[in-house]
Scaffold this motif. Structure first.
Motif, PDB file in Angstrom:
ATOM      1  N   ASP A  20      -3.744  -2.320  -4.547  1.00 53.21           N
ATOM      2  CA  ASP A  20      -4.197  -2.184  -3.161  1.00 53.21           C
ATOM      3  C   ASP A  20      -4.153  -0.727  -2.706  1.00 53.21           C
ATOM      4  O   ASP A  20      -3.126  -0.056  -2.877  1.00 53.21           O
ATOM      5  CB  ASP A  20      -3.294  -2.984  -2.200  1.00 53.21           C
ATOM      6  CG  ASP A  20      -2.926  -4.359  -2.727  1.00 53.21           C
ATOM      7  OD1 ASP A  20      -2.608  -4.466  -3.925  1.00 53.21           O
ATOM      8  OD2 ASP A  20      -2.945  -5.300  -1.938  1.00 53.21           O
ATOM      9  N   VAL A  22      -3.692   2.415  -0.161  1.00 56.04           N
ATOM     10  CA  VAL A  22      -2.810   2.675   0.974  1.00 56.04           C
ATOM     11  C   VAL A  22      -3.674   3.251   2.101  1.00 56.04           C
ATOM     12  O   VAL A  22      -4.360   4.255   1.890  1.00 56.04           O
ATOM     13  CB  VAL A  22      -1.687   3.662   0.597  1.00 56.04           C
ATOM     14  CG1 VAL A  22      -0.799   3.945   1.802  1.00 56.04           C
ATOM     15  CG2 VAL A  22      -0.865   3.121  -0.570  1.00 56.04           C
ATOM     16  N   PRO A  23      -3.670   2.638   3.271  1.00 53.87           N
ATOM     17  CA  PRO A  23      -4.501   3.150   4.370  1.00 53.87           C
ATOM     18  C   PRO A  23      -4.177   4.607   4.702  1.00 53.87           C
ATOM     19  O   PRO A  23      -3.010   5.022   4.641  1.00 53.87           O
ATOM     20  CB  PRO A  23      -4.161   2.228   5.543  1.00 53.87           C
ATOM     21  CG  PRO A  23      -3.640   0.977   4.914  1.00 53.87           C
ATOM     22  CD  PRO A  23      -2.943   1.416   3.662  1.00 53.87           C
ATOM     23  N   ASP A  24      -5.205   5.362   5.073  1.00 56.58           N
ATOM     24  CA  ASP A  24      -5.027   6.779   5.395  1.00 56.58           C
ATOM     25  C   ASP A  24      -3.990   7.002   6.487  1.00 56.58           C
ATOM     26  O   ASP A  24      -3.185   7.933   6.413  1.00 56.58           O
ATOM     27  CB  ASP A  24      -6.354   7.402   5.834  1.00 56.58           C
ATOM     28  CG  ASP A  24      -7.284   7.675   4.662  1.00 56.58           C
ATOM     29  OD1 ASP A  24      -6.828   7.585   3.505  1.00 56.58           O
ATOM     30  OD2 ASP A  24      -8.467   7.991   4.906  1.00 56.58           O
ATOM     31  N   GLU A  25      -3.997   6.139   7.504  1.00 58.34           N
ATOM     32  CA  GLU A  25      -3.064   6.350   8.617  1.00 58.34           C
ATOM     33  C   GLU A  25      -1.611   6.176   8.174  1.00 58.34           C
ATOM     34  O   GLU A  25      -0.699   6.835   8.689  1.00 58.34           O
ATOM     35  CB  GLU A  25      -3.378   5.426   9.809  1.00 58.34           C
ATOM     36  CG  GLU A  25      -3.299   3.930   9.527  1.00 58.34           C
ATOM     37  CD  GLU A  25      -4.607   3.314   9.031  1.00 58.34           C
ATOM     38  OE1 GLU A  25      -4.738   2.077   9.135  1.00 58.34           O
ATOM     39  OE2 GLU A  25      -5.486   4.068   8.544  1.00 58.34           O
ATOM     40  N   VAL A  26      -1.390   5.306   7.170  1.00 55.32           N
ATOM     41  CA  VAL A  26      -0.040   5.129   6.621  1.00 55.32           C
ATOM     42  C   VAL A  26       0.350   6.376   5.830  1.00 55.32           C
ATOM     43  O   VAL A  26       1.453   6.916   5.990  1.00 55.32           O
ATOM     44  CB  VAL A  26       0.028   3.870   5.731  1.00 55.32           C
ATOM     45  CG1 VAL A  26       1.372   3.779   5.011  1.00 55.32           C
ATOM     46  CG2 VAL A  26      -0.213   2.618   6.562  1.00 55.32           C
ATOM     47  N   THR A  52      -5.886  10.647  -3.847  1.00 57.31           N
ATOM     48  CA  THR A  52      -6.284   9.244  -3.829  1.00 57.31           C
ATOM     49  C   THR A  52      -7.587   9.023  -4.595  1.00 57.31           C
ATOM     50  O   THR A  52      -7.927   7.883  -4.914  1.00 57.31           O
ATOM     51  CB  THR A  52      -6.458   8.730  -2.382  1.00 57.31           C
ATOM     52  OG1 THR A  52      -7.415   9.549  -1.715  1.00 57.31           O
ATOM     53  CG2 THR A  52      -5.136   8.775  -1.624  1.00 57.31           C
TER      54      THR A  52
END
Length: 200
Positions: A20, A22-26, A52
């Motif tokens: 999965d 990892v979202p950019d905001e995380v 990424t």
């Protein structure tokens, strides 16, 4: 947000990740700790490259992962959806410590009994691991011992010539970890009195 004690308990080296992304905001929340990382004299020599891009991640893994595969470890560097390339710019420290308020006797740079750029790099590493754990992420670390491999990783990460590679932190959501069971690690943990002494 978890309690700090929970985050600390969750910090460990992981070598198995889900695919999965990892979202950019995380990720942005994780890497933001670079602003809170200690640096001698506030030299701010830390440098991070967040990787990424799948092709670049594969290039990094191609340099470092063969050693682990030869030792019988399953692939894990190539698995991680994020790699944080941790660099340090030693020149930032010398520049800071030749400023007027840091010159010893008004004329000389301190003798640097400890290379604090490496010390500070380790401090940033610990903060990044804790920040990742706070977001429910797992992390690992690798840094080849051979100069040609370090140079190859630096080139893939496009580090400037004046930034030295300290290592690479793998980041992602943890999968079932085939590593050493936590209970077994607890049995190997040295008593606190072996590690801490008190001058009361």
């Amino acid at each position: 947000m978890a309690e700090f004690s929970q985050v600390l308990r969750g910090r460990r080296m992981v070598r198995n990740y889900r695919p999965d992304p990892v979202p950019d905001e995380v990720l942005e929340r994780v890497v933001k700790v670079v602003h809170r990382a200690p640096s001698a004299g506030f030299s701010q020599g830390h440098r991070l490259v967040v990787v990424t891009d799948p092709a670049k991640r594969a290039e990094l893994a191609a340099v470092a992962e063969p050693w682990y595969l030869e030792k019988g470890f399953p692939p894990w560097i190539s698995q991680a959806p994020v790699q944080l390339v941790l660099g340090i710019r030693e020149a930032s420290y010398h520049e800071r410590y030749t400023e007027a308020d840091k010159l010893e006797s008004g004329a000389e740079e301190i003798p640097w009994p400890v290379p604090f750029w490496w010390f500070d790099s380790g401090a940033l590493f610990a903060l990044l691991q804790l920040a990742a754990a706070n977001e429910g992420l797992a992390s690992g670390f690798y840094s080849p011992a051979f100069p040609d491999e370090l140079a190859a990783l630096s080139a893939v990460a496009q580090l400037p010539d004046d930034v030295a590679l300290a290592g690479v932190i793998t980041v992602g959501y943890p999968a079932d970890d085939p590593g050493v069971p936590v209970a077994k690690l607890a049995k190997r943990r040295k008593p606190l009195d072996d590690l801490v002494s008190w001058l009361r």
